[in-house]
Write a protein that holds these residues in place. Structure first.
Motif, PDB file in Angstrom:
ATOM      1  N   PHE A 106      52.663  26.219  35.306  1.00 54.14           N
ATOM      2  CA  PHE A 106      52.861  27.571  34.407  1.00 54.14           C
ATOM      3  C   PHE A 106      51.307  28.073  34.384  1.00 54.14           C
ATOM      4  CE2 PHE A 106      53.378  30.554  31.395  1.00 54.14           C
ATOM      5  CZ  PHE A 106      54.616  31.097  31.296  1.00 54.14           C
ATOM      6  N   HIS A 107      50.423  27.487  34.140  1.00 55.61           N
ATOM      7  CA  HIS A 107      48.880  28.124  34.062  1.00 55.61           C
ATOM      8  C   HIS A 107      48.649  28.583  35.866  1.00 55.61           C
ATOM      9  CE1 HIS A 107      45.184  29.113  33.028  1.00 55.61           C
ATOM     10  NE2 HIS A 107      44.443  28.279  33.816  1.00 55.61           N
ATOM     11  N   PHE A 108      48.489  27.478  36.634  1.00 56.49           N
ATOM     12  CA  PHE A 108      47.945  27.955  37.665  1.00 56.49           C
ATOM     13  C   PHE A 108      48.762  28.543  38.866  1.00 56.49           C
ATOM     14  CE2 PHE A 108      45.290  24.608  36.363  1.00 56.49           C
ATOM     15  CZ  PHE A 108      43.902  24.863  36.446  1.00 56.49           C
ATOM     16  N   HIS A 109      50.315  28.528  38.520  1.00 59.52           N
ATOM     17  CA  HIS A 109      51.055  29.033  39.498  1.00 59.52           C
ATOM     18  C   HIS A 109      51.914  30.146  38.981  1.00 59.52           C
ATOM     19  CE1 HIS A 109      53.616  28.997  42.961  1.00 59.52           C
ATOM     20  NE2 HIS A 109      54.852  28.452  42.161  1.00 59.52           N
ATOM     21  N   ILE A 110      52.402  29.864  37.975  1.00 53.99           N
ATOM     22  CA  ILE A 110      53.409  31.194  37.440  1.00 53.99           C
ATOM     23  C   ILE A 110      52.547  32.147  36.692  1.00 53.99           C
ATOM     24  CG2 ILE A 110      55.276  31.656  35.815  1.00 53.99           C
ATOM     25  CD1 ILE A 110      56.476  28.950  36.334  1.00 53.99           C
ATOM     26  N   GLU A 111      51.652  31.834  35.957  1.00 53.46           N
ATOM     27  CA  GLU A 111      50.892  32.856  35.229  1.00 53.46           C
ATOM     28  C   GLU A 111      49.851  33.672  36.227  1.00 53.46           C
ATOM     29  OE1 GLU A 111      49.792  31.550  30.554  1.00 53.46           O
ATOM     30  OE2 GLU A 111      48.301  31.329  32.168  1.00 53.46           O
ATOM     31  N   GLU A 112      49.207  32.867  37.140  1.00 53.12           N
ATOM     32  CA  GLU A 112      48.285  33.651  37.996  1.00 53.12           C
ATOM     33  C   GLU A 112      49.076  34.543  38.927  1.00 53.12           C
ATOM     34  OE1 GLU A 112      45.076  33.553  38.621  1.00 53.12           O
ATOM     35  OE2 GLU A 112      45.024  32.176  36.687  1.00 53.12           O
ATOM     36  N   LEU A 113      50.454  34.148  39.311  1.00 56.74           N
ATOM     37  CA  LEU A 113      51.171  35.115  40.115  1.00 56.74           C
ATOM     38  C   LEU A 113      51.727  36.319  39.328  1.00 56.74           C
ATOM     39  CD1 LEU A 113      53.094  32.623  42.019  1.00 56.74           C
ATOM     40  CD2 LEU A 113      51.622  34.118  43.174  1.00 56.74           C
ATOM     41  N   ALA A 114      52.380  35.937  38.143  1.00 61.15           N
ATOM     42  CA  ALA A 114      52.791  36.986  37.170  1.00 61.15           C
ATOM     43  C   ALA A 114      51.806  37.778  36.767  1.00 61.15           C
ATOM     44  CB  ALA A 114      53.507  36.503  36.022  1.00 61.15           C
ATOM     45  N   ARG A 115      50.455  37.656  36.650  1.00 60.76           N
ATOM     46  CA  ARG A 115      49.447  38.509  36.138  1.00 60.76           C
ATOM     47  C   ARG A 115      49.537  39.625  36.746  1.00 60.76           C
ATOM     48  NH1 ARG A 115      44.124  36.718  34.091  1.00 60.76           N
ATOM     49  NH2 ARG A 115      44.773  34.717  34.665  1.00 60.76           N
ATOM     50  N   THR A 116      49.404  39.869  37.851  1.00 62.84           N
ATOM     51  CA  THR A 116      49.615  41.023  38.829  1.00 62.84           C
ATOM     52  C   THR A 116      50.766  42.013  38.526  1.00 62.84           C
ATOM     53  OG1 THR A 116      50.375  40.152  40.667  1.00 62.84           O
ATOM     54  CG2 THR A 116      48.068  40.289  40.550  1.00 62.84           C
ATOM     55  N   LEU A 117      51.925  41.328  37.948  1.00 62.06           N
ATOM     56  CA  LEU A 117      52.994  42.208  37.399  1.00 62.06           C
ATOM     57  C   LEU A 117      52.971  42.467  36.246  1.00 62.06           C
ATOM     58  CD1 LEU A 117      55.686  39.665  39.140  1.00 62.06           C
ATOM     59  CD2 LEU A 117      54.956  41.697  39.923  1.00 62.06           C
ATOM     60  N   ALA A 118      52.137  41.870  35.347  1.00 61.59           N
ATOM     61  CA  ALA A 118      52.037  42.393  33.738  1.00 61.59           C
ATOM     62  C   ALA A 118      52.031  43.950  33.423  1.00 61.59           C
ATOM     63  CB  ALA A 118      50.866  41.436  33.152  1.00 61.59           C
ATOM     64  N   CYS A 119      51.163  44.693  34.046  1.00 60.50           N
ATOM     65  CA  CYS A 119      50.974  45.937  33.788  1.00 60.50           C
ATOM     66  C   CYS A 119      52.155  46.737  34.322  1.00 60.50           C
ATOM     67  CB  CYS A 119      49.510  46.526  34.222  1.00 60.50           C
ATOM     68  SG  CYS A 119      48.243  45.760  33.263  1.00 60.50           S
ATOM     69  N   THR A 120      52.543  46.344  35.518  1.00 61.78           N
ATOM     70  CA  THR A 120      53.690  47.052  36.246  1.00 61.78           C
ATOM     71  C   THR A 120      54.978  47.068  35.241  1.00 61.78           C
ATOM     72  OG1 THR A 120      52.905  46.266  38.153  1.00 61.78           O
ATOM     73  CG2 THR A 120      55.079  46.926  38.015  1.00 61.78           C
ATOM     74  N   TYR A 121      55.130  45.999  34.412  1.00 63.66           N
ATOM     75  CA  TYR A 121      56.239  45.861  33.521  1.00 63.66           C
ATOM     76  C   TYR A 121      55.815  45.953  32.360  1.00 63.66           C
ATOM     77  CZ  TYR A 121      58.394  43.802  37.836  1.00 63.66           C
ATOM     78  OH  TYR A 121      58.799  43.764  39.159  1.00 63.66           O
ATOM     79  N   ASN A 122      54.732  46.512  31.958  1.00 66.02           N
ATOM     80  CA  ASN A 122      54.191  46.986  30.645  1.00 66.02           C
ATOM     81  C   ASN A 122      54.318  45.703  29.733  1.00 66.02           C
ATOM     82  OD1 ASN A 122      53.930  49.616  30.946  1.00 66.02           O
ATOM     83  ND2 ASN A 122      56.006  50.152  31.145  1.00 66.02           N
ATOM     84  N   GLN A 123      53.605  44.695  30.370  1.00 61.20           N
ATOM     85  CA  GLN A 123      53.503  43.340  29.479  1.00 61.20           C
ATOM     86  C   GLN A 123      51.931  43.312  28.822  1.00 61.20           C
ATOM     87  OE1 GLN A 123      56.196  42.000  28.357  1.00 61.20           O
ATOM     88  NE2 GLN A 123      57.208  43.305  29.516  1.00 61.20           N
ATOM     89  N   PRO A 124      51.650  42.757  27.961  1.00 63.53           N
ATOM     90  CA  PRO A 124      50.301  42.590  27.686  1.00 63.53           C
ATOM     91  C   PRO A 124      49.754  41.633  28.661  1.00 63.53           C
ATOM     92  CG  PRO A 124      51.833  41.124  26.103  1.00 63.53           C
ATOM     93  CD  PRO A 124      52.841  42.188  26.706  1.00 63.53           C
ATOM     94  N   SER A 125      48.556  41.910  28.940  1.00 61.10           N
ATOM     95  CA  SER A 125      47.943  41.253  30.134  1.00 61.10           C
ATOM     96  C   SER A 125      47.037  40.231  29.523  1.00 61.10           C
ATOM     97  CB  SER A 125      47.283  42.359  31.055  1.00 61.10           C
ATOM     98  OG  SER A 125      46.443  41.342  32.172  1.00 61.10           O
ATOM     99  N   LEU A 126      46.866  39.063  30.108  1.00 59.27           N
ATOM    100  CA  LEU A 126      45.767  38.370  29.801  1.00 59.27           C
ATOM    101  C   LEU A 126      44.457  38.981  30.184  1.00 59.27           C
ATOM    102  CD1 LEU A 126      46.358  34.649  31.808  1.00 59.27           C
ATOM    103  CD2 LEU A 126      45.776  35.109  29.335  1.00 59.27           C
ATOM    104  N   ASP A 127      43.370  38.499  29.261  1.00 55.84           N
ATOM    105  CA  ASP A 127      41.874  39.219  29.579  1.00 55.84           C
ATOM    106  C   ASP A 127      41.552  38.910  31.010  1.00 55.84           C
ATOM    107  OD1 ASP A 127      39.760  40.294  28.994  1.00 55.84           O
ATOM    108  OD2 ASP A 127      38.796  38.589  28.255  1.00 55.84           O
ATOM    109  N   CYS A 128      41.670  39.832  31.763  1.00 56.50           N
ATOM    110  CA  CYS A 128      41.090  39.645  32.935  1.00 56.50           C
ATOM    111  C   CYS A 128      39.476  39.437  33.042  1.00 56.50           C
ATOM    112  CB  CYS A 128      41.323  40.813  34.009  1.00 56.50           C
ATOM    113  SG  CYS A 128      42.912  41.211  33.981  1.00 56.50           S
TER     114      CYS A 128
END
Length: 494
Positions: A106-128
């Protein structure tokens, strides 16, 4: 059934990752292979790109030490390892091992990939990772960080689901509402393949086939045409309640594939235009803030800066790929060069703002901040590499005197910082608690902990220069002495 599916899926995923390891590693039995700890460390090294400490042997102590090193590394990345203990992994307890591997996926695969989608779908982003050298968020408490992490976990799952919905929505009646029964017919997998690589799938024919036939076809095409490892089998998905984690792990690979697709020049230029618009808006926002807070207290000014930086770091996420393009200056288009210049300009303005605020700290915090910056600057400098040993000795002696003089103030600055009364005559706070915590953290973590090693480096440099000078002298003396005058000259130089 669920445990069996997860073990098979997670093992296949691990093997696809460890194929990149040198030498490649193949897991035969997850519960057994994980017990030595080397599998965990190899996996984390490939995923993180970092070299992790390990014991080379395979006795009980060495295995325990390797597993502890792996868990310590995961905790250092703020991952919650609830009820995951070394003893359980050494015993190969299925529920614990699967829980640990899912956390890693979840951390290294899914989160890392979904991170770039977060703002596109108006989701709160991880602290980059901030582009600013000293982020005002650095002093945030671990508790708040953990809450953000939990909120993001839900968002990463939602972002991945929204991405899958978006791919399937282009093909009419293919509906995706979850990572369970929505995938049972196989049509969702085929629809994503059709979106990513048009022409590989005939969806109309697929609607007349059985679930198992569609799943088999989707997994075959994904493996042969998209080079996506076959993590699932049709019988894993064509059941009443398929395993959500296994399906998420597999779907994330399609997102990974989409990220690796080459972009057209038109798409790149569009992203550059969007980034330029965002940077221009940030510059205006910053200028407006500076005017509006000109007559405010230090406390309010710093609070506004923290608020600006929090929003800035969240909003920049979708622009990071285009802002951090690895292309050299010669390969950049005119628009990309302008974008880089604009980015550098905004970052420079933010750093100037922060520097001014640091100078405006109430006494005696202003002098402590200046001292902190001077020590950090000295620690960050590379050791001088001078060819002339005599000159090197002089430079190192000077650095040691300067550094020792700065460190002589450590105790007094520490006492002052710890005893600082953070309120004015009206009992209002002078400085944001986050700023005080940041200064304490820098004092303890960055300076006190590295002080001995810094001194050691300087003295090593000095001793190396002295050794080089001695060697040089001895080489000169290893000749015929010659006349009295030349011997006196050598002695004088010595």
């Amino acid at each position: 059934q669920r445990e069996f599916t997860q073990k098979k899926t997670f093992t296949s995923w691990i093997n696809s990752v460890l194929a990149k390891h040198t030498p490649p590693y193949v897991v035969s039995d997850l519960y057994t292979d994980i017990q030595q700890g080397h599998l965990l460390l190899d996996l984390l090294e490939v995923l993180s790109g970092q070299h992790l400490p390990r014991e080379k042997g395979f006795n009980t102590f060495q295995c325990r030490s390797n597993i502890e090193n792996a868990l310590t590394f995961l905790k250092s990345r703020s991952l919650k390892l609830i009820n995951i203990h070394v003893a359980d992994i050494i015993e190969g307890k299925p529920s614990i091992v699967l829980g640990l591997i899912w956390t890693i996926i979840f951390h290294f695969h899914i989160e890392e990939l979904a991170r770039t989608l977060a703002c596109t779908y108006n989701q709160p982003s991880l602290d980059c990772s901030s582009a600013i050298d000293s982020s005002p968020k650095a002093g945030r408490s671990a508790k708040k960080s953990a809450k953000i992490k939990e909120r993001w976990k839900m968002s990463a799952t939602k972002a991945l689901l929204l991405w899958a919905k978006e791919q399937c929505s282009l093909h009419g009646s293919v509906s995706v509402t979850d990572f369970k029964s929505s995938w049972r017919s196989g049509l969702a997998f085929l629809a994503i393949i059709q979106t990513l690589r048009p022409g590989l799938v005939d969806l109309e024919k697929a609607k007349a086939r059985s679930n198992k036939e569609n799943l088999k076809e989707a997994f075959r095409i994904a493996e042969l045409e998209l080079n996506i490892p076959r993590l699932l089998e049709p019988e894993d998905v064509d059941i009443v309640n398929p395993d959500e984690k296994s399906i998420m792990t597999y779907v994330a690979q399609f997102l990974q594939y989409s990220k690796n697709l080459p972009e057209s020049e038109e798409d790149v230029q569009e992203k550059v235009r969007e980034a330029m618009g965002w940077l221009a808006a940030q510059e205006k926002k910053l200028a407006k803030l500076l005017v509006e807070t000109e007559n405010e207290t230090y406390y309010q000014k710093y609070k506004e800066m923290m608020s600006f930086m929090e929003t800035f770091n969240q909003e920049k996420t979708p622009f990071l790929p285009v802002l951090s393009s690895k292309r050299g200056e010669a390969e950049l288009s005119e628009g990309q060069q302008q974008m880089r210049e604009e980015w550098d300009k905004v970052i420079s303005q933010i750093n100037e703002w922060k520097a001014k605020l640091d100078q405006m700290l109430p006494s005696p915090l202003d002098s402590i901040e200046a001292w902190l910056q001077e020590v950090e600057r000295l620690q960050a400098e590379d050791l001088p590499d001078l060819q002339d040993p005599f000159k090197a000795m002089s430079v190192f002696r000077e650095i040691i005197v300067i550094f020792k003089g700065l460190m002589d103030c450590f105790d007094s600055h520490l006492d002052t910082l710890q005893s600082f009364r953070n309120e004015d005559e009206k009992n209002m706070p002078l400085v944001l608690p986050e700023k005080l915590e940041e200064m304490k953290r820098r004092l303890f973590s960055n300076i006190r902990s590295t002080n001995p090693s810094t001194f050691l480096e300087y003295h090593y440099g000095l001793c190396s220069a002295i050794a080089s000078e001695v060697k040089l002298k001895l080489n000169i003396w290893d000749v015929k002495y010659g006349a009295k005058e030349s011997v006196e000259s050598l002695l004088e130089n010595w």
